[in-house]
Design a protein around this motif. Sequence first.
Motif, PDB file in Angstrom:
ATOM      1  N   PRO A 165       0.786  -1.235   0.000  1.00 43.26           N
ATOM      2  CA  PRO A 165       0.000   0.000   0.000  1.00 43.26           C
ATOM      3  C   PRO A 165       0.820   1.289   0.000  1.00 43.26           C
ATOM      4  O   PRO A 165       0.238   2.376  -0.073  1.00 43.26           O
ATOM      5  CB  PRO A 165      -0.811  -0.121   1.298  1.00 43.26           C
ATOM      6  N   LEU A 166       2.120   1.191   0.070  1.00 43.12           N
ATOM      7  CA  LEU A 166       2.950   2.406   0.146  1.00 43.12           C
ATOM      8  C   LEU A 166       2.965   3.115  -1.196  1.00 43.12           C
ATOM      9  O   LEU A 166       2.908   2.485  -2.253  1.00 43.12           O
ATOM     10  CB  LEU A 166       4.377   2.057   0.572  1.00 43.12           C
ATOM     11  N   PRO A 167       3.059   4.444  -1.205  1.00 44.28           N
ATOM     12  CA  PRO A 167       3.051   5.201  -2.458  1.00 44.28           C
ATOM     13  C   PRO A 167       4.327   5.001  -3.250  1.00 44.28           C
ATOM     14  O   PRO A 167       5.391   4.682  -2.697  1.00 44.28           O
ATOM     15  CB  PRO A 167       2.902   6.649  -1.993  1.00 44.28           C
ATOM     16  N   MET A 168       4.232   5.207  -4.544  1.00 38.16           N
ATOM     17  CA  MET A 168       5.388   5.042  -5.424  1.00 38.16           C
ATOM     18  C   MET A 168       6.509   6.029  -5.089  1.00 38.16           C
ATOM     19  O   MET A 168       7.672   5.787  -5.403  1.00 38.16           O
ATOM     20  CB  MET A 168       4.958   5.232  -6.878  1.00 38.16           C
ATOM     21  N   ALA A 169       6.163   7.127  -4.441  1.00 42.23           N
ATOM     22  CA  ALA A 169       7.156   8.170  -4.171  1.00 42.23           C
ATOM     23  C   ALA A 169       8.272   7.696  -3.252  1.00 42.23           C
ATOM     24  O   ALA A 169       9.314   8.363  -3.156  1.00 42.23           O
ATOM     25  CB  ALA A 169       6.470   9.388  -3.560  1.00 42.23           C
ATOM     26  N   VAL A 170       8.110   6.556  -2.559  1.00 42.60           N
ATOM     27  CA  VAL A 170       9.177   6.079  -1.674  1.00 42.60           C
ATOM     28  C   VAL A 170      10.342   5.492  -2.469  1.00 42.60           C
ATOM     29  O   VAL A 170      11.427   5.296  -1.908  1.00 42.60           O
ATOM     30  CB  VAL A 170       8.634   5.033  -0.677  1.00 42.60           C
ATOM     31  N   GLY A 184      -0.654   4.675 -14.581  1.00 45.14           N
ATOM     32  CA  GLY A 184      -1.710   4.263 -13.667  1.00 45.14           C
ATOM     33  C   GLY A 184      -1.238   3.432 -12.509  1.00 45.14           C
ATOM     34  O   GLY A 184      -2.059   2.796 -11.821  1.00 45.14           O
ATOM     35  N   ARG A 185       0.075   3.404 -12.241  1.00 39.57           N
ATOM     36  CA  ARG A 185       0.622   2.634 -11.120  1.00 39.57           C
ATOM     37  C   ARG A 185       0.945   3.620  -9.999  1.00 39.57           C
ATOM     38  O   ARG A 185       1.864   4.431 -10.121  1.00 39.57           O
ATOM     39  CB  ARG A 185       1.888   1.888 -11.539  1.00 39.57           C
ATOM     40  N   HIS A 186       0.167   3.562  -8.895  1.00 40.58           N
ATOM     41  CA  HIS A 186       0.294   4.562  -7.845  1.00 40.58           C
ATOM     42  C   HIS A 186       0.831   3.994  -6.532  1.00 40.58           C
ATOM     43  O   HIS A 186       1.192   4.767  -5.642  1.00 40.58           O
ATOM     44  CB  HIS A 186      -1.062   5.218  -7.584  1.00 40.58           C
ATOM     45  N   THR A 187       0.881   2.689  -6.383  1.00 36.72           N
ATOM     46  CA  THR A 187       1.411   2.084  -5.164  1.00 36.72           C
ATOM     47  C   THR A 187       2.472   1.057  -5.530  1.00 36.72           C
ATOM     48  O   THR A 187       2.574   0.610  -6.688  1.00 36.72           O
ATOM     49  CB  THR A 187       0.302   1.394  -4.349  1.00 36.72           C
TER      50      THR A 187
END
Length: 513
Positions: A165-170, A184-187
């Motif tokens: 569930p963590l966001p892609m920004a990590v 469309g890939r956000h997690t």
Amino acid sequence: MLSPRWPVTSARATGRLPAAGPAAVVDRGRVAEASAEAEQEGVQPGQRVRDAQSRCPELAVTGWDPGADAQTFEPVVKALEEVSPAVQILEPGRCALRARGVRRYHGTEEEAARSLLQVLAEQHVPGRIGVADTLFAAQQAADRATDEAPLVAVPPGGSAAFLAPLPMAVLPDPVLVSLLHRLGRHTLGDFAAMDAGAVRARFGAAGVDLHRWAAGTDPRTVVARTPPQDFDRVAEFEPPLVRADQVAFAFRVAAEDVVTTLADAGLACTRIHLTLTGEDGIASERSWTHPRHFTAAEITDRIRWQLEGEVTSGSAPGAGRLEQPVARVRLTPERTEPIGQGGDGLWGAGVDEHVDHGLTRIQSMLGHRGVLTAVTGGGRLLGERRVLVPWGDAVPAPVRAEAARPWPGALPGPPPATVFDRLHPVLLLDGGGAPVVLAGRGELSAPPDRLDPDGSGSTRAVLSWAGPWPVRQRWWDAERNRRIDRVQVIDETSAAWLLVTTGSLWWAEARYD
């Protein structure tokens, strides 16, 4: 394991920020890290400094210093290594440990975490700990720990579910994250669900690595660092010693210890730094170099030589009483090399061991400046270019800088082998027996025919000559200006001379042997 807001913690530890209150570390005009007090006022990383200060007028700021961050983190890592030797520094403020050994010793992960947090508390550093199967998952777990719950443990085999569930920004690749958002890939779970072959074809090897991280199969392991070995040696004297030879003798054991320790590590020291502190707290510091490598006896010699300027009585170097007794000596090896690197090369390169031993022995008896060697400096005249340096010392930086400067009018090579300490007069005659003089436009009055090099009255035939080469220096300075001309002459004995004239008189400056 991490210490949150480490740049702020480091800046406060080094005095660049106040110990309390809103504070921020800035880099290139933006907030790089903010303290908890500043974040409560609305200051966030990435803000412009002007915007941050408008939200928090009392905000204290300082520039980001990565070197200081690493330096202040080193004592923390050393303290952790007392508990668990397998520590890998990821960045200042963040490190990784192998949990198995610590957990086995303490019984549970909670007990192990408490022991590590206690170590950090003793260092006055706040800490948070994450435990997981993979390095990336453990980092994310530590990032989600809080001061109230400093430990986040991911169950064995649960890294993929924890990361999903963590966001892609990590992920540490902003370009890839932006592209995946557009797809469309956000997690991380969305990214992990993609086919590995498609990821390789689209994003390459770097994308495959991040895909494994997101799927909880990060192959990286903790690579424990090798703690740097401390070769410094310190000796303190109580009461302080009042004679230079006493100080050198008292430090002999420490000098032998550092040489032996370096040898066991396969190293030899070619440059040392000595700090001699008097009982008044004033320190004398100096760096010493060696043409090969230092022995214990040569280190103690350098201590005596460094104290020579403080001697008030006594005839032998280092044998008199010191103006200020010495309370402390610190030796720091500044430059080390592999032991084999200091030997002779295939064709005899390097300083001969017997020569070095003999000159060092003479130097120990006569003092630091008892044996001098010539190096090339800057200048137009040969006397200026010859600089005498004590044996074993490196060429001083100002001398190297002067030698590297362009010197228009300097004598072209090859340089003569013998440069006279003082110019001595010579007689240069033409074919008619008249002295050769310098004409008004810088040419000789007649070709040189005879030379009397020592003033004995016995002249030698001049076989060939070259020049003159003028030197016009500081023409604007009435006291220091120089106007000379030089000529090279070969006499009938095949001796070559460098002669200098100011118009009518000639002097010998050097001889080509």
